[in-house]
Design a protein around this motif. Structure first.
Motif, PDB file in Angstrom:
ATOM      1  N   ARG A   1      39.756  30.317 -13.197  1.00 43.50           N
ATOM      2  CA  ARG A   1      39.013  30.022 -11.978  1.00 43.50           C
ATOM      3  C   ARG A   1      38.886  28.511 -11.761  1.00 43.50           C
ATOM      4  NH1 ARG A   1      35.169  31.763  -8.222  1.00 43.50           N
ATOM      5  NH2 ARG A   1      33.356  30.396  -8.070  1.00 43.50           N
TER       6      ARG A   1
ATOM      7  N   GLU B   1      30.446  27.638 -14.146  1.00 42.98           N
ATOM      8  CA  GLU B   1      29.676  27.064 -13.059  1.00 42.98           C
ATOM      9  C   GLU B   1      30.159  25.668 -12.681  1.00 42.98           C
ATOM     10  OE1 GLU B   1      27.237  27.403 -10.986  1.00 42.98           O
ATOM     11  OE2 GLU B   1      26.918  29.526 -11.404  1.00 42.98           O
TER      12      GLU B   1
ATOM     13  N   MET C   1      27.032  31.736  -4.524  1.00 43.39           N
ATOM     14  CA  MET C   1      27.854  30.827  -3.729  1.00 43.39           C
ATOM     15  C   MET C   1      27.374  30.889  -2.282  1.00 43.39           C
ATOM     16  SD  MET C   1      29.832  29.513  -5.897  1.00 43.39           S
ATOM     17  CE  MET C   1      31.551  29.038  -5.823  1.00 43.39           C
TER      18      MET C   1
ATOM     19  N   GLN D   1      28.587  26.662  -2.946  1.00 44.93           N
ATOM     20  CA  GLN D   1      28.100  25.436  -3.539  1.00 44.93           C
ATOM     21  C   GLN D   1      28.784  24.280  -2.829  1.00 44.93           C
ATOM     22  OE1 GLN D   1      29.026  26.094  -7.711  1.00 44.93           O
ATOM     23  NE2 GLN D   1      27.302  27.517  -7.946  1.00 44.93           N
TER      24      GLN D   1
HETATM   25 MG   LIG Z   1      31.224  27.965  -9.684  1.00 45.74          MG
END
Ligand SMILES: [Mg+2]
Ligand SMILES: [Mg+2]
Lengths: 418, 418
Positions: B96, B211, B185, B187
């Motif tokens: 990710r 994060e 989310m 962000q």
């Molecule tokens: Mg994140």
């Protein structure tokens, strides 16, 4: 939901188990006026689905639903209307814990009116009225773990990172996700543990406490066994969750349908073609010539029926089926779908009483709808043009799948063209 | 969703903002084969809804979607098909964070082919492809807080008690819920903060970090401002969430409909009756005589059209409307519903060409469906018997509401009886 409907339990418990369902919530978060446990889909309130999830478990002896005083009458109506034989409704207290406590105490009382003797349960399962999809296997796990350890509760992995905030609203730190779990329902307790916990419970815990598991730990020294539950334990919280719940029930109801051919060879050919075409939409068809003898069991397990009629514009077959379905009380919990498919010769339609059918099927459908049976009609014409015929069959399949899936009360009695 | 469609923004930002949408997930948890961001409802994949949520915000200049290499072609097709002009697709990395990093770097690069000059953004918003209902107001809050504090993120209250478990699976303790939040989310970050965070990021954090807010804290010393978001920020995770998302879109699309009377007094009377009856189903009707002049704006804002025809079995009015709708490209993002309501005299039906209409409307509907316009017909008969007439009108209302709400492609071209 459907799985538990169809597959009988393989495991049973050998001690008495009862259930407390606190249902006093006000449902502010759904964005609806009605408390969410009383919101309906497919003609039945959410709480009735949850009750059904427990009633179908043979080893669960009784269910106490705890409701706010102002909803007692509504709840009594629901119990009667959907024939919930294992349920008793008792009034709740001013907080969640006072309500659950009322439910636990009610399980300990003898009911003088009862004919069957109800034993004080050894294990009490506590669940939320707004988690309708709890399944028998998981209830078994909770009940047996509660019996062994005194207390047991469902947990789920955390879906979001949990973070601690500073007092002025900034990120302080994030928790290590692997060490923590979300505590869910159901939870199970031996009667002694949950009874003692509430006997000793402080006013402050009655007022502000959130976790029964925590009370068992604090007041009885009982460490609950935690068991990871399936995602279906999720809680109906928002309006969108009602749509999700409805969709799950609709999926379960549209997995299969029973096709009755009436013994005609042309109908059997059509049934074969439909079987293939409808299969592509995810619905399995069980084709039978009639509902006699062995085949009558279809009536007791199916939620969808397709009656094929060849060159007969009579609805008598459908009428007979409706009579049997009504007598069997099959549509008590879920709306049944009955689709009459009329296969006519191409020339028939221009001559014969085409105007009579729409009125007849509409009348029949209006009457059936009052008994929670949704009747629709589809008309198609025999054609020697292969391409045209295949297009018609695939349209019947598409319409049939949509009718079975949507279960729309607004469209009953319509005679659709394929 | 609907709100943002209709109400233009009152606030704008005066610095360039772009978006990174990581869309590389495999969607294992939905129980579906297709990754969930590519699952479709109402004919469009989820990710296109999410993209649209950003594209309609005037102050967002561009969106980089990061997808797995094997989905690049699929993504490019989606961008073309739904004319997502602000979107560029770039290939993702193995985790990710590697994917988000690719997206951030892509925003810093100049695109030589671009005609309009795209400025390197001052603020980057990172969001999930599977949270389609983020609204402009909240994006504004995140963008401005990110500009001010370097980083900002959405939080939500915890829905379940979070508990710590012992190594053998028992309850250890539960967290005090008020001190913690769930991190969600979107962000937002200044470009400098998120760029530097990834420049300095360790291999281990690229591999296992969860994060972005945490990376900003760890590598740039930036404490993110946390802002409580609305429940609509929820993430489509399970198959049931797709049903919930579809239901939210259907709600938004069925709030109102435009009724065209053709100027006839009898049609106007019917329209008034419908207005009242359909209102009870939650849909507002806007009644106009035709689509000329000022009234043409209906075509550019409505998702549902009801054409009333009195004593004319011609579909020409409907044909004209379809032509205009197609020319305006109105059905690009959502299926349009067009309902032809034909009011006939009681004696007309038995005589005139009743058999011709079903075929004509089916042909028209089949062609329109290819352009994402769903055409249905409803037939009702004038009656002097008041009770009968009222029953017909309420049936038209019920059928109309159901057709608008369900948007069923299987039932297009049907001529329903009211
Ligand atoms: Mg994140
Ligand atoms: Mg509890």
């Amino acid at each position: 939901a459907g799985k538990s409907d169809l597959q009988p339990a393989e495991r049973s418990v050998d001690f008495p188990v009862s259930v407390v369902l606190p249902a006093g919530g006000t449902g502010e978060r759904t964005g609806l006026q009605t408390p969410k446990q009383f919101c309906s889909f497919l003609g039945r309130p959410l709480i009735s689905y949850t009750i059904q999830a427990f009633e179908r478990v043979s080893w669960i002896q009784s269910i106490v639903v705890v409701v706010a005083k102002e909803n007692m009458e509504l709840m009594t109506d629901i119990v009667q209307r959907f024939q919930h034989g294992k349920v008793r409704a008792v009034p709740g207290g001013s907080t969640r814990h006072r309500s659950i406590c009322n439910g636990v105490l009610a399980l300990g009382e003898e009911e003088e009116e009862e004919e069957e003797e109800e034993v004080r349960p050894e294990v009490v399962i506590i669940h939320d009225a707004v988690r309708p999809f709890v399944d028998e296997d998981f209830l078994y796990s909770i009940a047996t773990a509660a019996k062994e350890h005194g207390a047991a509760g469902a947990v789920r992995p955390l879906v979001s990172t949990v973070i601690a905030t500073t007092s002025d609203g900034f990120l302080d730190h994030s928790l290590e996700r692997a060490k923590y779990r979300a505590s869910e329902m159901p939870q199970g307790f031996t009667y002694d543990v949950i009874y003692r916990a509430y006997q000793r419970c402080s006013e402050s815990d009655f007022e502000f406490g959130t976790e029964c598991l925590h009370l068992a730990l604090q007041y009885c020294g009982t460490k609950a066994k935690l068991i990871q539950g399936p995602p279906t334990l999720w809680k109906v919280t928002y309006k969108r969750d009602l749509a999700a719940a409805e969709s799950i029930i609709k999926d379960a109801l549209s997995r299969s349908a029973c096709v009755i051919t009436g013994g005609s060879a042309r109908a059997a050919t059509l049934a074969d073609a439909l079987q293939e075409a409808v299969g592509a939409h995810g619905t399995e068809l069980d084709v039978i010539p009639d509902l006699m003898g062995e085949n009558a069991r279809c009536l007791l397990k199916e939620w969808n029926f397709i009656q094929l009629s060849v060159n007969r514009s009579f609805l008598s077959d459908v009428e007979a089926m409706l009579t049997v379905l009504e007598a069997a009380n099959r549509a008590l919990l879920h709306p049944l779908v009955v689709i009459w498919v009329h296969l006519s010769d191409s020339d028939e339609l221009s001559v014969s009483g085409r105007a009579a059918e729409p009125a007849a099927i509409m009348d029949l459908a209006s009457a059936a709808k009052l008994r929670n049976i949704l009747l629709y009609g589809i008309q198609l014409h025999q054609s020697k043009d292969t391409e045209r015929w295949e297009r018609s069959v695939s349209r019947v399949a598409e319409i049939t799948s949509a009718l079975i899936r949507e279960r729309s009360p607004a469209l009953v009695g319509q005679l659709l063209q394929a």
